[in-house]
Scaffold this motif. Structure first.
Motif, PDB file in Angstrom:
ATOM      1  N   MET A   1      88.401 -54.065   9.193  1.00 48.73           N
ATOM      2  CA  MET A   1      88.498 -52.808   9.939  1.00 48.73           C
ATOM      3  C   MET A   1      87.608 -51.744   9.299  1.00 48.73           C
ATOM      4  O   MET A   1      87.582 -51.605   8.085  1.00 48.73           O
ATOM      5  N   LYS A   2      86.921 -51.048  10.143  1.00 44.86           N
ATOM      6  CA  LYS A   2      85.979 -50.037   9.655  1.00 44.86           C
ATOM      7  C   LYS A   2      86.713 -48.709   9.416  1.00 44.86           C
ATOM      8  O   LYS A   2      87.587 -48.340  10.200  1.00 44.86           O
ATOM      9  N   HIS A   3      86.359 -48.029   8.347  1.00 45.95           N
ATOM     10  CA  HIS A   3      86.867 -46.674   8.119  1.00 45.95           C
ATOM     11  C   HIS A   3      85.970 -45.679   8.845  1.00 45.95           C
ATOM     12  O   HIS A   3      84.746 -45.746   8.720  1.00 45.95           O
ATOM     13  N   ILE A   4      86.584 -44.790   9.583  1.00 43.54           N
ATOM     14  CA  ILE A   4      85.826 -43.772  10.310  1.00 43.54           C
ATOM     15  C   ILE A   4      86.126 -42.422   9.654  1.00 43.54           C
ATOM     16  O   ILE A   4      87.290 -42.022   9.581  1.00 43.54           O
ATOM     17  N   VAL A   5      85.094 -41.765   9.164  1.00 41.37           N
ATOM     18  CA  VAL A   5      85.311 -40.476   8.491  1.00 41.37           C
ATOM     19  C   VAL A   5      85.522 -39.391   9.542  1.00 41.37           C
ATOM     20  O   VAL A   5      84.724 -39.255  10.471  1.00 41.37           O
ATOM     21  N   ASP A   6      86.617 -38.656   9.409  1.00 41.05           N
ATOM     22  CA  ASP A   6      86.886 -37.560  10.344  1.00 41.05           C
ATOM     23  C   ASP A   6      86.179 -36.303   9.841  1.00 41.05           C
ATOM     24  O   ASP A   6      86.704 -35.565   9.016  1.00 41.05           O
ATOM     25  N   ASN A   7      84.979 -36.094  10.349  1.00 37.07           N
ATOM     26  CA  ASN A   7      84.223 -34.879  10.016  1.00 37.07           C
ATOM     27  C   ASN A   7      84.391 -33.812  11.072  1.00 37.07           C
ATOM     28  O   ASN A   7      83.824 -32.732  10.981  1.00 37.07           O
TER      29      ASN A   7
ATOM     30  N   ASN B   1      87.565 -32.697  12.577  1.00 40.68           N
ATOM     31  CA  ASN B   1      88.734 -31.824  12.452  1.00 40.68           C
ATOM     32  C   ASN B   1      88.806 -31.264  11.032  1.00 40.68           C
ATOM     33  O   ASN B   1      89.557 -31.733  10.196  1.00 40.68           O
ATOM     34  N   LYS B   2      87.998 -30.254  10.783  1.00 43.49           N
ATOM     35  CA  LYS B   2      87.931 -29.660   9.441  1.00 43.49           C
ATOM     36  C   LYS B   2      89.230 -28.908   9.141  1.00 43.49           C
ATOM     37  O   LYS B   2      89.765 -28.207  10.004  1.00 43.49           O
ATOM     38  N   LEU B   3      89.708 -29.062   7.936  1.00 43.65           N
ATOM     39  CA  LEU B   3      90.894 -28.323   7.524  1.00 43.65           C
ATOM     40  C   LEU B   3      90.608 -27.674   6.176  1.00 43.65           C
ATOM     41  O   LEU B   3      90.637 -28.333   5.141  1.00 43.65           O
ATOM     42  N   GLU B   4      90.304 -26.382   6.227  1.00 44.23           N
ATOM     43  CA  GLU B   4      90.021 -25.662   4.988  1.00 44.23           C
ATOM     44  C   GLU B   4      91.298 -25.007   4.500  1.00 44.23           C
ATOM     45  O   GLU B   4      91.907 -24.204   5.215  1.00 44.23           O
ATOM     46  N   LEU B   5      91.709 -25.369   3.317  1.00 48.96           N
ATOM     47  CA  LEU B   5      92.967 -24.849   2.771  1.00 48.96           C
ATOM     48  C   LEU B   5      92.725 -24.205   1.415  1.00 48.96           C
ATOM     49  O   LEU B   5      91.846 -24.620   0.669  1.00 48.96           O
TER      50      LEU B   5
ATOM     51  N   SER C   1     106.872 -39.672  -0.184  1.00 50.42           N
ATOM     52  CA  SER C   1     105.947 -40.656  -0.793  1.00 50.42           C
ATOM     53  C   SER C   1     106.352 -41.099  -2.191  1.00 50.42           C
ATOM     54  O   SER C   1     105.503 -41.444  -3.001  1.00 50.42           O
TER      55      SER C   1
ATOM     56  N   CYS D   1      91.144 -46.836  11.128  1.00 49.93           N
ATOM     57  CA  CYS D   1      91.567 -46.047   9.969  1.00 49.93           C
ATOM     58  C   CYS D   1      90.609 -44.869   9.840  1.00 49.93           C
ATOM     59  O   CYS D   1      89.403 -45.059   9.692  1.00 49.93           O
TER      60      CYS D   1
ATOM     61  N   ASP E   1      89.105 -29.663   3.241  1.00 53.90           N
ATOM     62  CA  ASP E   1      87.776 -29.087   3.146  1.00 53.90           C
ATOM     63  C   ASP E   1      87.749 -27.991   2.078  1.00 53.90           C
ATOM     64  O   ASP E   1      88.515 -27.017   2.165  1.00 53.90           O
TER      65      ASP E   1
END
Lengths: 183, 199
Positions: free
Chosen positions: A1-7, A9-13, A75, B188, B194
Motif C-alpha cells: 500500500m502506498k503512503h499518500i502525503v496529505d499536503n 489539509n494544512k494544520l498549523e498549531l 494510546s 494510508c 505544520d
C-alpha cells in the motif's frame, strides 16, 4: 500500500504550556511536568492535549496524549500503565478547568470619537475580570451567566495602542493584549 | 461501499504495526459485544473492549492521528490516517455498528418509571456536555425544580447514555466488532503538524 502525503489539509498549531510540577502526584517512576494544549489561530483547538513527563527524573521527548472531554489518556498500550494513568487524568482535567480563558479577540481598527462596543467570550467562570488600556470612558461589564465580557469606550487621540484583558481564578491568571489602530 | 477512517498517532500501536499486513483487531476481541461495553468504550475509553473505533470523518481521524501522537508528527515522521473500505456484503465475521442507534434502541420509553437518559437542566446544559473544556460551567448550574419541590441543591443529571451519544456524535464514530481484514485498508495518508512552535 502506498503512503499518500496529505499536503492539502494544512494544520498549523502552536502549543501553550501549563505547568504541572508539584500539582499532580507522581506515580512510581513517572513525574508529570506540564500539559501542552494545541492552539490554532489563537483559539484552543481540539479536546486533546499532551502531558509531558519525566521518567526516573529524566524528561522524556514523548508525551502522553489525553482526551480532556472524556478525562482519559489515549494510546496507552501498557494495561498496567493505563490503569495508573487513569487515576491521574481527573486531576489534570481539574487543573485545566480551573484556568479561565479569554476567547478570540481580533485586533481592532476604530474611528476617532466613535464609541466602540464589542464583546469577548470568557470561559471557566473567572473570579476577577478587568480591562486596562487607553480608552476614554472605559467601561466593561462581565456578564457571568453568559460568559461574555462587554467592553465600551472611546479611543483616545493616540493613533495606535493596546489594551489588556486580565482574568483571574484562584491563583490562575490569563492575559490577552489587543492592539488597536485609529483611522 | 462505505468508507471510514482511523487515525494512528506517532509511535502508537497502529503506527508501529501495519494494518495493511495484519488487519485491525480490537484490544479485547474475546469480550462479548454488549451495549454496556459499547457505552464504556465510547464514554470511558476502556481498554477491555471488543470494538474498533472508526470515524466517518477524515478530519476527526486526522486530529486523532495528529494529537494522540506520543511525539508531534513531522513531515519526516508523520502520523497516519488509514482509509478503510467495506464492500457489500461485509467481510465475514465483522459487524459494523452505529453507536447512536445501538444506544438509542436500549433507551426506555417515556412512561417508564426510573431515571431518564435526558438531562434535567437548562437548554444550555448540553453545551457543557459537548464542550466541557470551554463551557463546563453549564454542567455545574443548579438544576431548577418547581416551586415547593426543591430538594438538595444539585447539578443537572448527566446519564452515561447521553454522554455516550454526544461523544459518538463528536467523533462521527462507527464501531466494528470482529477483525477488519487487511484487504479493507485501502489507503494510508501521512499527516503532520505544520510548523509547530512551543510557546
Amino acid at each position: 500500500m502506498k503512503h499518500i502525503v496529505d499536503n492539502v489539509n494544512k494544520l498549523e498549531l502552536t502549543f501553550k504550556t501549563i505547568d504541572l510540577e508539584g500539582r499532580v502526584p507522581s506515580t512510581d517512576a513517572i513525574e508529570f511536568l506540564s500539559v501542552e494544549e494545541p492552539y490554532r489561530e489563537g483559539r484552543r483547538y481540539s479536546p486533546f492535549v499532551r502531558v509531558r513527563y519525566a521518567l526516573n527524573g529524566v524528561k522524556q521527548d514523548k508525551a502522553f496524549p489525553m482526551d480532556v472531554d472524556k478525562g482519559i489518556f489515549l494510546s496507552i498500550d501498557d494495561d498496567a500503565l493505563e490503569e495508573k494513568l487513569r487515576k491521574i487524568a481527573p486531576k489534570i482535567v481539574e487543573i485545566l478547568n480551573s484556568i479561565p480563558e479569554i476567547g478570540q479577540v481580533y485586533d481592532q481598527t476604530w474611528s476617532v470619537d466613535k464609541e466602540i462596543d464589542f464583546k469577548v467570550p470568557i470561559s471557566n467562570n473567572p473570579d476577577i475580570v478587568s480591562v486596562h488600556g487607553p480608552l476614554l470612558g472605559l467601561y466593561y461589564n462581565w456578564i457571568k451567566d453568559d460568559g461574555i465580557l462587554e467592553i465600551k469606550g472611546k479611543p483616545s487621540r493616540q493613533t495606535s495602542g493596546e489594551f489588556t484583558i486580565i482574568v483571574k481564578k484562584r491563583n490562575q491568571e490569563t492575559k490577552k493584549s489587543v492592539s488597536f489602530e485609529i483611522i | 461501499m462505505s468508507i471510514f477512517y482511523r487515525g494512528a498517532g506517532v509511535d502508537t500501536y497502529w503506527h508501529l504495526n501495519n494494518p495493511t499486513e495484519i488487519g485491525f483487531t480490537a484490544r479485547a476481541p474475546e469480550v462479548a459485544p454488549t451495549t454496556v461495553r459499547l457505552i464504556q468504550h465510547i464514554s470511558r475509553g476502556t481498554n477491555n473492549s471488543p470494538f474498533i473505533s472508526l470515524s466517518i470523518s477524515y478530519a476527526v481521524a486526522r486530529d486523532y492521528a495528529l494529537l494522540s501522537s506520543l511525539e508531534i508528527p513531522t513531515p519526516s515522521k508523520p502520523a497516519y490516517v488509514y482509509e478503510i473500505e467495506f464492500q457489500n456484503p461485509l467481510p465475514s465475521g465483522i459487524k459494523v455498528l452505529d453507536p447512536v442507534k445501538e444506544v438509542a434502541q436500549t433507551l426506555p420509553l417515556p412512561p417508564t418509571i426510573g431515571p431518564a437518559y435526558q438531562h434535567d437542566g437548562s437548554q444550555e446544559f448540553l453545551l457543557g456536555v459537548v464542550n466541557p473544556r470551554n463551557m463546563g460551567h453549564f454542567l455545574m448550574q443548579h438544576s431548577q425544580q418547581p416551586p415547593l419541590g426543591e430538594g438538595t441543591p444539585r447539578p443537572p443529571n448527566l446519564s452515561l447514555e447521553l454522554e455516550t451519544l454526544v461523544r459518538a456524535l463528536r467523533d462521527a464514530e462507527i464501531l466494528v466488532y470482529g477483525t477488519i481484514p487487511a484487504t479493507c485498508v485501502v489507503n494510508c495518508f501521512d499527516v503532520y503538524v505544520d510548523m509547530p512552535l512551543l510557546e
